[in-house]
Design an enzyme around this catalytic site. Structure first.
Site, PDB file in Angstrom:
ATOM      1  N   HIS A  24       0.637  -1.137   0.173  1.00  0.00           N
ATOM      2  CA  HIS A  24      -0.073   0.002   0.159  1.00  0.00           C
ATOM      3  C   HIS A  24       0.934   1.237   0.074  1.00  0.00           C
ATOM      4  O   HIS A  24       0.722   2.144   0.767  1.00  0.00           O
ATOM      5  CB  HIS A  24      -0.992   0.018   1.018  1.00  0.00           C
ATOM      6  CG  HIS A  24      -0.883  -0.034   2.665  1.00  0.00           C
ATOM      7  ND1 HIS A  24       0.048   0.604   3.130  1.00  0.00           N
ATOM      8  CD2 HIS A  24      -1.252  -0.861   3.614  1.00  0.00           C
ATOM      9  CE1 HIS A  24       0.134   0.259   4.462  1.00  0.00           C
ATOM     10  NE2 HIS A  24      -0.884  -0.679   4.666  1.00  0.00           N
ATOM     11  N   GLU A  80      -7.086  -6.068   8.948  1.00  0.00           N
ATOM     12  CA  GLU A  80      -6.521  -5.790   7.478  1.00  0.00           C
ATOM     13  C   GLU A  80      -6.333  -6.954   6.605  1.00  0.00           C
ATOM     14  O   GLU A  80      -5.768  -8.004   7.229  1.00  0.00           O
ATOM     15  CB  GLU A  80      -5.064  -4.798   7.588  1.00  0.00           C
ATOM     16  CG  GLU A  80      -4.722  -4.239   6.302  1.00  0.00           C
ATOM     17  CD  GLU A  80      -3.783  -3.210   6.187  1.00  0.00           C
ATOM     18  OE1 GLU A  80      -2.983  -3.054   7.691  1.00  0.00           O
ATOM     19  OE2 GLU A  80      -3.641  -2.289   5.344  1.00  0.00           O
ATOM     20  N   ASP A  82      -4.297  -8.275   4.723  1.00  0.00           N
ATOM     21  CA  ASP A  82      -2.826  -9.059   4.504  1.00  0.00           C
ATOM     22  C   ASP A  82      -3.013 -10.241   5.612  1.00  0.00           C
ATOM     23  O   ASP A  82      -2.137 -11.339   5.760  1.00  0.00           O
ATOM     24  CB  ASP A  82      -1.559  -8.506   4.745  1.00  0.00           C
ATOM     25  CG  ASP A  82      -1.721  -7.159   5.742  1.00  0.00           C
ATOM     26  OD1 ASP A  82      -2.686  -6.913   6.181  1.00  0.00           O
ATOM     27  OD2 ASP A  82      -0.648  -7.047   6.159  1.00  0.00           O
ATOM     28  N   HIS A 145      -2.366  -1.500  13.519  1.00  0.00           N
ATOM     29  CA  HIS A 145      -2.418  -0.275  13.050  1.00  0.00           C
ATOM     30  C   HIS A 145      -3.642   0.157  12.410  1.00  0.00           C
ATOM     31  O   HIS A 145      -3.940   1.114  12.019  1.00  0.00           O
ATOM     32  CB  HIS A 145      -1.371  -0.525  11.856  1.00  0.00           C
ATOM     33  CG  HIS A 145      -1.719  -0.300  10.251  1.00  0.00           C
ATOM     34  ND1 HIS A 145      -1.858  -1.331   9.460  1.00  0.00           N
ATOM     35  CD2 HIS A 145      -1.599   0.993   9.846  1.00  0.00           C
ATOM     36  CE1 HIS A 145      -1.979  -0.787   8.233  1.00  0.00           C
ATOM     37  NE2 HIS A 145      -1.844   0.740   8.579  1.00  0.00           N
ATOM     38  N   ASP A 164       0.826  -6.365  13.853  1.00  0.00           N
ATOM     39  CA  ASP A 164       1.773  -5.491  13.052  1.00  0.00           C
ATOM     40  C   ASP A 164       2.900  -5.136  13.919  1.00  0.00           C
ATOM     41  O   ASP A 164       4.033  -4.718  13.602  1.00  0.00           O
ATOM     42  CB  ASP A 164       1.121  -4.371  12.308  1.00  0.00           C
ATOM     43  CG  ASP A 164       0.284  -4.569  11.121  1.00  0.00           C
ATOM     44  OD1 ASP A 164       0.623  -5.800  10.449  1.00  0.00           O
ATOM     45  OD2 ASP A 164      -0.889  -4.048  10.809  1.00  0.00           O
ATOM     46  N   TYR A 192       9.461  -0.174   9.021  1.00  0.00           N
ATOM     47  CA  TYR A 192       8.333  -0.501   8.959  1.00  0.00           C
ATOM     48  C   TYR A 192       7.557   0.397  10.254  1.00  0.00           C
ATOM     49  O   TYR A 192       6.594   0.881   9.756  1.00  0.00           O
ATOM     50  CB  TYR A 192       8.115  -2.095   9.894  1.00  0.00           C
ATOM     51  CG  TYR A 192       6.836  -2.507   9.828  1.00  0.00           C
ATOM     52  CD1 TYR A 192       6.457  -3.679   8.773  1.00  0.00           C
ATOM     53  CD2 TYR A 192       5.891  -2.325  10.842  1.00  0.00           C
ATOM     54  CE1 TYR A 192       5.164  -3.912   8.826  1.00  0.00           C
ATOM     55  CE2 TYR A 192       4.656  -2.906  10.955  1.00  0.00           C
ATOM     56  CZ  TYR A 192       4.403  -3.764   9.794  1.00  0.00           C
ATOM     57  OH  TYR A 192       3.096  -4.292   9.968  1.00  0.00           O
ATOM     58  N   HIS A 223       4.403  -9.974  10.635  1.00  0.00           N
ATOM     59  CA  HIS A 223       5.592  -9.727   9.289  1.00  0.00           C
ATOM     60  C   HIS A 223       6.753 -10.116   9.744  1.00  0.00           C
ATOM     61  O   HIS A 223       7.355  -9.757  10.872  1.00  0.00           O
ATOM     62  CB  HIS A 223       5.232  -8.585   8.644  1.00  0.00           C
ATOM     63  CG  HIS A 223       4.046  -7.907   8.198  1.00  0.00           C
ATOM     64  ND1 HIS A 223       3.288  -8.643   7.036  1.00  0.00           N
ATOM     65  CD2 HIS A 223       3.078  -7.010   8.611  1.00  0.00           C
ATOM     66  CE1 HIS A 223       2.250  -8.053   6.877  1.00  0.00           C
ATOM     67  NE2 HIS A 223       2.046  -7.421   8.027  1.00  0.00           N
TER      68      HIS A 223
HETATM   69 FE1  FEO Z   1      -2.071  -3.435   9.093  1.00  0.00          FE
HETATM   70 FE2  FEO Z   1       0.049  -6.149   8.444  1.00  0.00          FE
HETATM   71  O1  FEO Z   1      -1.519  -5.094   8.454  1.00  0.00           O
END
Ligand code: FEO
Length: 392
Positions: A24, A80, A82, A145, A164, A192, A223
């Site tokens: 994004h 989200e 992902d 987030h 996140d 990040y 992640h």
């Molecule tokens: Fe805010 Fe990795 O999604």
């Protein structure tokens, strides 16, 4: 494929996205991972899913351990896509599972994204879910987030499934912090934070205080790699970043049309260097804005320059300042410079935009007509020296 084990009965079952280069709007030069975790007890829980195209990869990893139909709970730490994109397919596979999400925002988010209105268990701060010998507790971390973001904690193994928070966009064949290059890891963790979490520094400071009450052996983010050898390292970095701590470093960020603003930028750099300050210079055409933002994270001064175009800023400079404003950097000092032909406008626009971003503007704007002369370049050097002395 061998299982990746965090503790007895706790497995990573996520997916590796080697090829993503834009998340994004954030450049992901090193790809990313979507982490999901499986906890085996009398009840079986899956923490998060993965981005929809990666569902087969996650399912394959789960099937190496159990039949997905045996999963009792799927925890959605964050709606989200992902992390939740595979939920509709997971619902079909995990036919008896109930779906855990944060009350209100998570609940509403899952319903609105996936029209999921059954088998939901909304949770709030302090809620405990027994899996048998172990239990899960849930800690809301709103805006880390999204409003629904929460952390799931497994006290028996002292594992924090941190969503996140503490993540990195870093694809690798290794899953743990002690298996990858430490400098690369911290650089990706900083990138990040700078590009995703920086606007929420105050909230992050509050969240860190809550987490300080927990014993944490392992941080398993959504992640990148898992922090098992030194989780304190990333917690300490987050403490500094969320407090807006800076180092003795200045950035000269500009764009140029016919080279005049570039000449000014290099002269300002010369002044800053002479004052003993670390300087990094970015010409925005050719620079990646999320890489520049990573440098903004710990910089004390940001000096932004632009030629005047149509009575305003060069488009790349306007775009950068728009991005900067949204990320709400804290504790920065700034200055504006640039060149113009028959009428000015860029430096005034930069100055105003940076002020509105909350940056303390420590020098009047410096504008030069047409090509800078020797005396004007000397002014730029002096500007750099004054800023350097001020920020040291
Ligand atoms: Fe805010 Fe990795 O999604």
């Amino acid at each position: 494929m061998s299982n990746v084990r965090l503790a007895e009965g706790v497995y990573w079952v996520g997916a590796i996205d080697w090829n993503i280069r834009n998340f994004h709007g954030y450049s992901t030069h090193r790809g990313t991972t979507y982490n999901a975790y499986l906890i085996m007890d009398e009840k079986i829980a899956l923490i998060d899913t993965v981005k929809a195209p990666f569902f087969p990869e996650m399912l394959r990893r789960i099937k190496e351990i159990i039949d997905p139909g045996d999963i009792d709970y799927v925890v959605s730490n964050h709606v989200e896509m992902d992390h939740s994109g595979s939920l509709p397919m997971m619902i079909a596979e995990a036919t008896k599972a109930q779906f855990i999400t944060m009350e209100k925002f998570g609940e509403a988010g899952l319903k609105k994204h996936f029209h999921l209105d059954c088998r939901l268990i909304p949770v709030k701060e302090g809620h405990e879910l027994s899996l048998g010998k172990r239990k899960l507790t849930f800690i809301p971390i709103p805006m880390m987030h999204w409003p629904d973001s929460m952390i799931t904690y497994l006290p028996q193994d002292q594992i924090l499934f941190s969503s996140d928070a503490f993540g990195q966009h870093l694809a690798s064949s290794q899953r743990f912090d002690d298996e990858v290059d430490g400098a690369v890891l911290m650089q990706e963790a900083a990138k990040y934070y700078a590009n995703i979490l920086m606007p929420f520094g105050h909230l992050m400071s509050g969240a860190l205080k809550k987490l300080a009450a927990l014993t944490i052996r392992t941080i398993a983010p959504s992640h990148g790699v898992i922090w098992r050898s030194d989780p304190e390292k990333i917690v300490s970095a987050y403490t500094n970043w969320s407090a807006g701590e800076t180092i003795n470093k200045a950035l000269v960020i500009y764009d140029t049309m016919w080279g005049s603003t570039a000449q000014m930028a290099r002269a300002i750099e010369e002044g800053l260097t002479a004052a003993g300050v670390e300087v990094k210079v970015f010409e925005l055409t050719g620079s990646d804005r999320s890489d520049v933002m990573t440098e903004v994270l710990d910089a004390r001064a940001i000096i932004v320059g632009s030629p005047t175009l149509n009575n305003g800023m060069f488009p790349t400079v306007a775009e950068f300042l728009c991005y900067l404003k949204g990320l709400k950097p804290r504790g920065k000092m700034g200055a504006a410079f640039g060149s113009y032909g028959w009428s000015g406008g860029a430096t005034k626009a930069i100055y105003q935009e940076m002020e509105q971003t909350g940056i303390e503007m420590i020098e009047p704007e410096l504008a030069v007509k047409w090509i800078p002369e020797k005396a004007e370049l000397a002014e730029c050097i002096e500007l750099g020296q004054r800023i350097g002395r001020r920020i040291k």
